[in-house]
Design an enzyme around this catalytic site. Sequence first.
Site, mmCIF file in Angstrom:
data_model
loop_
_atom_site.group_PDB
_atom_site.id
_atom_site.type_symbol
_atom_site.label_atom_id
_atom_site.label_comp_id
_atom_site.label_asym_id
_atom_site.label_seq_id
_atom_site.Cartn_x
_atom_site.Cartn_y
_atom_site.Cartn_z
ATOM 1 N N HIS A 1 2.135 2.650 0.598
ATOM 2 C CA HIS A 1 3.109 1.969 1.456
ATOM 3 C C HIS A 1 2.503 1.478 2.745
ATOM 4 O O HIS A 1 2.921 0.462 3.292
ATOM 5 C CB HIS A 1 4.326 2.859 1.699
ATOM 6 C CG HIS A 1 5.207 2.840 0.511
ATOM 7 N ND1 HIS A 1 5.095 3.771 -0.495
ATOM 8 C CD2 HIS A 1 6.137 1.947 0.101
ATOM 9 C CE1 HIS A 1 5.953 3.463 -1.446
ATOM 10 N NE2 HIS A 1 6.594 2.367 -1.112
ATOM 11 N N ARG B 1 -0.755 5.482 -6.754
ATOM 12 C CA ARG B 1 -0.802 4.564 -5.617
ATOM 13 C C ARG B 1 -1.511 5.169 -4.430
ATOM 14 O O ARG B 1 -1.884 4.465 -3.504
ATOM 15 C CB ARG B 1 0.626 4.207 -5.182
ATOM 16 C CG ARG B 1 1.365 3.383 -6.169
ATOM 17 C CD ARG B 1 2.805 3.197 -5.755
ATOM 18 N NE ARG B 1 2.948 2.272 -4.639
ATOM 19 C CZ ARG B 1 4.112 1.762 -4.245
ATOM 20 N NH1 ARG B 1 5.213 2.092 -4.882
ATOM 21 N NH2 ARG B 1 4.185 0.937 -3.232
ATOM 22 N N CYS C 1 9.714 -7.849 -7.017
ATOM 23 C CA CYS C 1 9.563 -7.649 -5.575
ATOM 24 C C CYS C 1 8.358 -6.777 -5.222
ATOM 25 O O CYS C 1 8.178 -6.413 -4.069
ATOM 26 C CB CYS C 1 10.841 -7.078 -4.967
ATOM 27 S SG CYS C 1 11.273 -5.451 -5.611
HETATM 28 C C1 PEP Z 1 7.462 -1.512 -6.107
HETATM 29 O O1 PEP Z 1 7.325 -0.363 -6.530
HETATM 30 O O2 PEP Z 1 6.874 -2.511 -6.583
HETATM 31 C C2 PEP Z 1 8.367 -1.759 -4.968
HETATM 32 C C3 PEP Z 1 8.672 -2.973 -4.583
HETATM 33 O O3 PEP Z 1 8.836 -0.661 -4.301
HETATM 34 P P1 PEP Z 1 7.953 0.159 -3.242
HETATM 35 O O4 PEP Z 1 6.639 -0.574 -3.091
HETATM 36 O O5 PEP Z 1 8.725 0.216 -1.986
HETATM 37 O O6 PEP Z 1 7.815 1.471 -3.923
HETATM 38 MG MG MG Z 2 8.663 1.186 -5.841
#
Ligand code: PEP
Ligand code: MG
Length: 534
Positions: free
Chosen positions: A181, A450, A487
């Site tokens: 994030h 991630r 998104c």
């Molecule tokens: C995603 O997982 O692609 C997303 C848009 O949500 P976040 O990055 O906030 O987990």
């Molecule tokens: Mg996400």
Amino acid sequence: MERVISGISASSGIGIGPAFSLADLTGSARTAGDADSEAKALSSAVKKAALEIAELAAAQEGEAAEILGFQVAMLEDDALAEEAFALIETGAAADQAWRTAMAVEIDGYQSSDDDYFRARAADLSDIRDRVLAALFGVESDRPLPQGSIIVADDLKPSQFLSADWTGGGAIVLGQGSPSSHVAMLARARSVPMVVGIGEAWHSLSGPLVVDGSTGLVTVKPSEATILEAKAKSGDKARQRQEAEQHILEPAVTKDGTLIKVMVNVAALSDLEGLPVDAVDGVGLTRTEFLVEQALHDEDAQAADYTALLQWAGQKPVTIRTFDAGGDKPVKGYTVDGESNPFLGLRGIRLSLMHKDVFKIQLRAILRASMQGNAKIMLPMVTSPADLENARELLHACRDELISEGVLHALPQFGIMVEVPAVALSPNMFDAAFYSIGSNDLTQYATAAGRDNAASAKWADVAHPGVLAMIAHVARHGVATGKEVSLCGDAGGDPAVIGKLLHAGIRAVSVAPGLVAMAKAAIRAVDLSVREEAA
Ligand code: PEP
Ligand code: MG
């Protein structure tokens, strides 16, 4: 002598400036002096920490002030450090005694049956670190200087958000990942970022050149390297300027297909300088950042959602309910100590466990929905019951507002597609719309976390398996007439936009700083050439 360290690109752009190292105290240790001097050191560190927190608390309001007030009260209670002083009597160094005593305290809070006490464990960790910082003479609240290259093992989203990036700067991390994030926030603010350089981060000092596109960090750069970096940065700025000139024009592919481009928002300030006419609405609001300080404050949340809706006029504003958990811990809300937070209690799972907090958010959205075209989107949905349980709560909130005579409107109710099992079965969900979270979908489909730099090279959104899932959801959208957007960060990545469009995506939502470049990349795609199809 100039030397180049290689890491992983997380946010493009060139950063030139002095290194500013965020100290990591986990490995630091004092040599024990006599019991008297160790006790004095600990007692003055505790006092210093209490004073610092009290000053911080005075500048805050509401929940933030309450949390800090609790921390001050804990530090002022002699009982907290009693065990540490006892350990010092037996010959332990002040830091070792403090760490040991606090570990027992934190453990006690963490294993409590009571939510409230479990949540307080995070406060105790903060207190522990602040006292350690005082013991080692490190300023824990040094403001991050503008224009510097922040060098650290890892960085929390809150640390990123507390810095002022308007004067340039960049980030280099020992750990981290391009899909964390904090990387997402860096891309939103166009802050160059390189992650995963490993232990080398400890040795970074003096002037640095950071190339966020190649993942290269040059230490002690020569005049020539600096000039070259400035030229490259100039080229990038020109490309950007060129794209910015066409930001208001629609994103139409070479073959004439119109693609919706919306914007992702994490803070109202993200929208500064972005003309509403440049986008087709807000495709994702990360409320866990937008209203993190107002979890229990319905009016404050309603005001923030209203501000977004007013910015958008009649364009849709997709408000995602809290997606805390994973690498987005929220004090007092998320669960500490999960062995794998990304596979644990996140997003809608947590919202449904904290119904009191969830209702505050739903009521705030319902109220704000009077001001425009709001949509509610649920994160991390896995089973249809997640959606239906949330819908039941939404309707209960609507009934409450009706009986209270409060004006409101019922927005469309949709889901994020981030869990592979959902991508393969969208027909099971009675959702008004779907938005593909390619960041999480990729991490779960490729088994590459991630938060893990070492596995970043496997986290490939262009993997045919990931693209096949995206294509499956897109086909479901066409068959049912429901909107499918994407998104995740891939939507703003010129290197993969073509593949997403060939997979059937016709709407993306991207970071504010990437709208112009994403539109330019879309205009370069020709969907009549089929070879890229997923
Ligand atoms: C995603 O997982 O692609 C997303 C848009 O949500 P976040 O990055 O906030 O987990
Ligand atoms: Mg996400």
